[in-house]
Enzyme design. Structure first.
Site, PDB file in Angstrom:
ATOM      1  N   GLY A  47       0.830  -1.193   0.000  1.00 47.27           N
ATOM      2  CA  GLY A  47       0.000   0.000   0.000  1.00 47.27           C
ATOM      3  C   GLY A  47       0.865   1.244   0.000  1.00 47.27           C
ATOM      4  N   GLN A  52       2.914   9.852   1.312  1.00 47.73           N
ATOM      5  CA  GLN A  52       4.183   9.135   1.388  1.00 47.73           C
ATOM      6  C   GLN A  52       5.108   9.448   0.224  1.00 47.73           C
ATOM      7  OE1 GLN A  52       2.134   5.198   2.334  1.00 47.73           O
ATOM      8  NE2 GLN A  52       4.128   5.016   3.348  1.00 47.73           N
ATOM      9  N   CYS A  98       5.995   0.028   7.545  1.00 49.12           N
ATOM     10  CA  CYS A  98       5.622   1.187   6.727  1.00 49.12           C
ATOM     11  C   CYS A  98       6.823   1.595   5.885  1.00 49.12           C
ATOM     12  CB  CYS A  98       5.185   2.336   7.638  1.00 49.12           C
ATOM     13  SG  CYS A  98       4.634   3.797   6.754  1.00 49.12           S
ATOM     14  N   LEU A  99       6.566   1.876   4.629  1.00 52.09           N
ATOM     15  CA  LEU A  99       7.640   2.320   3.746  1.00 52.09           C
ATOM     16  C   LEU A  99       8.237   3.646   4.203  1.00 52.09           C
ATOM     17  CD1 LEU A  99       6.005   1.383   0.320  1.00 52.09           C
ATOM     18  CD2 LEU A  99       7.712   0.087   1.628  1.00 52.09           C
ATOM     19  N   HIS A 140      -4.413   1.432   7.553  1.00 48.14           N
ATOM     20  CA  HIS A 140      -3.056   1.987   7.594  1.00 48.14           C
ATOM     21  C   HIS A 140      -2.904   3.108   6.556  1.00 48.14           C
ATOM     22  CE1 HIS A 140       1.445   1.486   8.019  1.00 48.14           C
ATOM     23  NE2 HIS A 140       1.369   2.111   6.859  1.00 48.14           N
ATOM     24  N   GLU A 141      -3.318   2.833   5.324  1.00 47.23           N
ATOM     25  CA  GLU A 141      -3.121   3.820   4.249  1.00 47.23           C
ATOM     26  C   GLU A 141      -4.007   5.045   4.442  1.00 47.23           C
ATOM     27  OE1 GLU A 141      -0.524   3.581   2.597  1.00 47.23           O
ATOM     28  OE2 GLU A 141      -0.170   1.469   3.049  1.00 47.23           O
ATOM     29  N   HIS A 144      -2.649   7.569   6.806  1.00 52.04           N
ATOM     30  CA  HIS A 144      -1.655   8.480   6.217  1.00 52.04           C
ATOM     31  C   HIS A 144      -2.316   9.749   5.675  1.00 52.04           C
ATOM     32  CE1 HIS A 144       2.187   6.480   6.464  1.00 52.04           C
ATOM     33  NE2 HIS A 144       1.701   5.361   5.949  1.00 52.04           N
TER      34      HIS A 144
END
Length: 175
Positions: A47, A52, A98-99, A140-141, A144
């Site tokens: 994701g 991000q 997380c990226l 999660h996404e 953000h």
């Protein structure tokens, strides 16, 4: 398409509330979505939210691969202006990374079942119910988009670890 630079924790864009997208069918939105998908796949991740990649707009891309979806797979999906609705009061702990926070993982409480809504790049509404990993990825996404990182959701920071050390937490919780 291009692989974009992923903003890491500390970058203010990750703490800002993203702006809604007025026209999901705008070619610039499609270009951003294509770049986000390429970036997500290159990372590799499951994701990615626009903040991000330093774009404060309400768009996420995600997928649920067979090896992560507890029997459920979801093809790569673009969701513009998404919202979620919990379908029950239950939460469960699950590992998240997380990226934007490379090298760390944490046990994060999330709603077990959700309904999510948004708009596709064609302007058509998307509405689905999700549970398990699928629900976790969406929560999660979408966090953000509201300037929330998974570590903000953690009740117990002793459940945060470097990825290669996280097995110690899992082992201790089993025993």
């Amino acid at each position: 398409m291009a692989v974009l630079t992923i903003a890491r924790m500390g970058n203010p864009v990750l703490r800002a509330v993203a702006e809604p997208i007025a026209d999901p069918t705008d070619p610039e939105v499609a270009r951003l979505a294509a770049d986000m998908i390429e970036t997500m796949m290159d990372a590799p991740g499951v994701g990615l939210a626009a903040p991000q990649v330093a774009v404060a707009r309400r768009i996420v891309v995600f997928r649920v691969p067979a090896d992560r979806g507890e029997g459920e797979t979801v093809a790569t999906t673009v969701l513009v202006n998404p919202v979620i609705e919990p379908l029950d009061g239950g939460t469960e702990l699950g590992w998240e990374g997380c990226l934007s926070i490379p090298g760390l993982r944490g046990l994060v409480p999330r709603h077990s079942r959700i309904r999510y809504r948004g708009i596709g790049l064609d302007g058509a509404p998307i509405e689905r119910e999700a549970s398990g990993f699928h629900a976790r990825v969406l929560q999660h996404e979408i966090d953000h988009l509201d300037g929330v990182l998974y570590i903000d959701r953690m009740d117990d920071l002793t459940l945060l670890a470097f990825t290669d050390e996280a097995h110690h937490i899992t082992d201790a919780r089993k025993g």
